[in-house]
Write a protein that holds these residues in place. Sequence first.
Motif, mmCIF file in Angstrom:
data_model
loop_
_atom_site.group_PDB
_atom_site.id
_atom_site.type_symbol
_atom_site.label_atom_id
_atom_site.label_comp_id
_atom_site.label_asym_id
_atom_site.label_seq_id
_atom_site.Cartn_x
_atom_site.Cartn_y
_atom_site.Cartn_z
ATOM 1 N N ALA A 1 0.013 -10.328 -6.748
ATOM 2 C CA ALA A 1 -0.733 -9.290 -7.721
ATOM 3 C C ALA A 1 -2.152 -8.636 -7.244
ATOM 4 C CB ALA A 1 -0.969 -9.874 -9.009
ATOM 5 N N LEU A 2 -2.961 -9.703 -6.746
ATOM 6 C CA LEU A 2 -4.227 -9.324 -6.214
ATOM 7 C C LEU A 2 -3.963 -8.241 -4.862
ATOM 8 C CD1 LEU A 2 -6.476 -12.458 -6.749
ATOM 9 C CD2 LEU A 2 -6.654 -10.341 -8.028
ATOM 10 N N SER A 3 -3.251 -8.688 -4.113
ATOM 11 C CA SER A 3 -3.339 -8.085 -2.849
ATOM 12 C C SER A 3 -2.497 -6.491 -3.111
ATOM 13 C CB SER A 3 -2.384 -8.893 -1.882
ATOM 14 O OG SER A 3 -0.982 -8.848 -2.249
ATOM 15 N N MET A 4 -1.812 -6.623 -4.169
ATOM 16 C CA MET A 4 -1.267 -5.103 -4.475
ATOM 17 C C MET A 4 -2.187 -4.258 -5.090
ATOM 18 S SD MET A 4 2.851 -6.085 -5.727
ATOM 19 C CE MET A 4 2.502 -5.337 -7.520
ATOM 20 N N MET A 5 -3.072 -4.942 -6.021
ATOM 21 C CA MET A 5 -4.096 -4.148 -6.635
ATOM 22 C C MET A 5 -4.999 -3.674 -5.832
ATOM 23 S SD MET A 5 -4.873 -5.817 -10.421
ATOM 24 C CE MET A 5 -5.042 -7.582 -9.847
ATOM 25 N N THR A 6 -5.673 -4.523 -4.623
ATOM 26 C CA THR A 6 -6.573 -3.927 -3.733
ATOM 27 C C THR A 6 -5.957 -3.149 -2.631
ATOM 28 O OG1 THR A 6 -6.070 -6.165 -2.628
ATOM 29 C CG2 THR A 6 -7.829 -6.001 -4.026
ATOM 30 N N SER A 7 -4.605 -2.853 -2.709
ATOM 31 C CA SER A 7 -4.106 -2.125 -1.740
ATOM 32 C C SER A 7 -3.491 -0.865 -2.356
ATOM 33 C CB SER A 7 -2.944 -2.653 -0.948
ATOM 34 O OG SER A 7 -1.707 -2.891 -1.882
ATOM 35 N N GLY A 8 -4.410 -0.354 -3.656
ATOM 36 C CA GLY A 8 -3.809 0.725 -4.221
ATOM 37 C C GLY A 8 -2.425 0.932 -4.910
ATOM 38 N N GLY A 9 -1.972 -0.191 -5.307
ATOM 39 C CA GLY A 9 -0.582 -0.578 -6.092
ATOM 40 C C GLY A 9 0.600 -0.111 -5.176
ATOM 41 N N GLN A 10 0.424 -0.306 -4.003
ATOM 42 C CA GLN A 10 1.577 -0.621 -3.026
ATOM 43 C C GLN A 10 2.434 -1.849 -3.157
ATOM 44 O OE1 GLN A 10 0.031 -0.212 1.152
ATOM 45 N NE2 GLN A 10 -0.329 1.951 0.785
ATOM 46 N N LEU A 11 3.813 -1.546 -3.266
ATOM 47 C CA LEU A 11 4.533 -2.750 -3.525
ATOM 48 C C LEU A 11 4.563 -3.752 -2.126
ATOM 49 C CD1 LEU A 11 7.506 -1.202 -5.542
ATOM 50 C CD2 LEU A 11 5.373 -2.493 -6.415
ATOM 51 N N SER A 12 4.680 -3.236 -1.111
ATOM 52 C CA SER A 12 4.577 -3.942 0.069
ATOM 53 C C SER A 12 3.212 -4.001 0.607
ATOM 54 C CB SER A 12 5.781 -3.320 1.040
ATOM 55 O OG SER A 12 5.601 -3.976 2.229
ATOM 56 N N THR A 13 2.666 -5.232 0.736
ATOM 57 C CA THR A 13 1.297 -5.446 1.269
ATOM 58 C C THR A 13 1.399 -6.170 2.494
ATOM 59 O OG1 THR A 13 1.218 -7.417 -0.054
ATOM 60 C CG2 THR A 13 0.373 -5.529 -0.895
ATOM 61 N N SER A 14 0.126 -6.204 3.240
ATOM 62 C CA SER A 14 0.093 -6.919 4.602
ATOM 63 C C SER A 14 0.069 -8.253 4.292
ATOM 64 C CB SER A 14 -0.949 -6.338 5.172
ATOM 65 O OG SER A 14 -2.181 -6.539 4.723
ATOM 66 N N ALA A 15 0.202 -8.919 5.345
ATOM 67 C CA ALA A 15 -0.039 -10.493 5.405
ATOM 68 C C ALA A 15 -1.324 -10.674 5.198
ATOM 69 C CB ALA A 15 0.953 -11.186 6.548
ATOM 70 N N ALA A 16 -2.253 -9.899 6.050
ATOM 71 C CA ALA A 16 -3.487 -10.271 6.138
ATOM 72 C C ALA A 16 -4.282 -10.415 4.691
ATOM 73 C CB ALA A 16 -3.985 -9.445 7.045
ATOM 74 N N LYS A 17 -3.825 -9.304 3.892
ATOM 75 C CA LYS A 17 -4.402 -9.205 2.505
ATOM 76 C C LYS A 17 -3.903 -10.603 1.596
ATOM 77 C CE LYS A 17 -5.331 -4.530 1.677
ATOM 78 N NZ LYS A 17 -5.939 -3.722 0.883
ATOM 79 N N LYS A 18 -2.747 -11.010 1.798
ATOM 80 C CA LYS A 18 -2.168 -11.944 0.985
ATOM 81 C C LYS A 18 -2.880 -13.166 1.758
ATOM 82 C CE LYS A 18 2.483 -10.145 0.426
ATOM 83 N NZ LYS A 18 3.678 -10.099 0.798
#
Length: 65
Positions: A17-34
């Motif tokens: 959820a945090l990685s999706m919120m910090t990437s502008g709501g994208q459903l697929s986020t990078s592993a680095a953010k996670k």
Amino acid sequence: MLLVVFLVTSAESVTLALSMMTSGGQLSTSAAKKIFWTLMISSTATVLLFSGGLGGLQWMAIAAA
């Protein structure tokens, strides 16, 4: 064992959820953010546990609410 599964699943959900919120709501986020959010959450919990034990962790949870 069930408690460990619950805690790990909850932590993974918060990380996603945090990685999706910090990437502008994208459903697929990078592993680095996670990985970043996983490290931030775990380091915060570790610091709170070592600095004040369970009481410090409870105090922080109350203060955040």
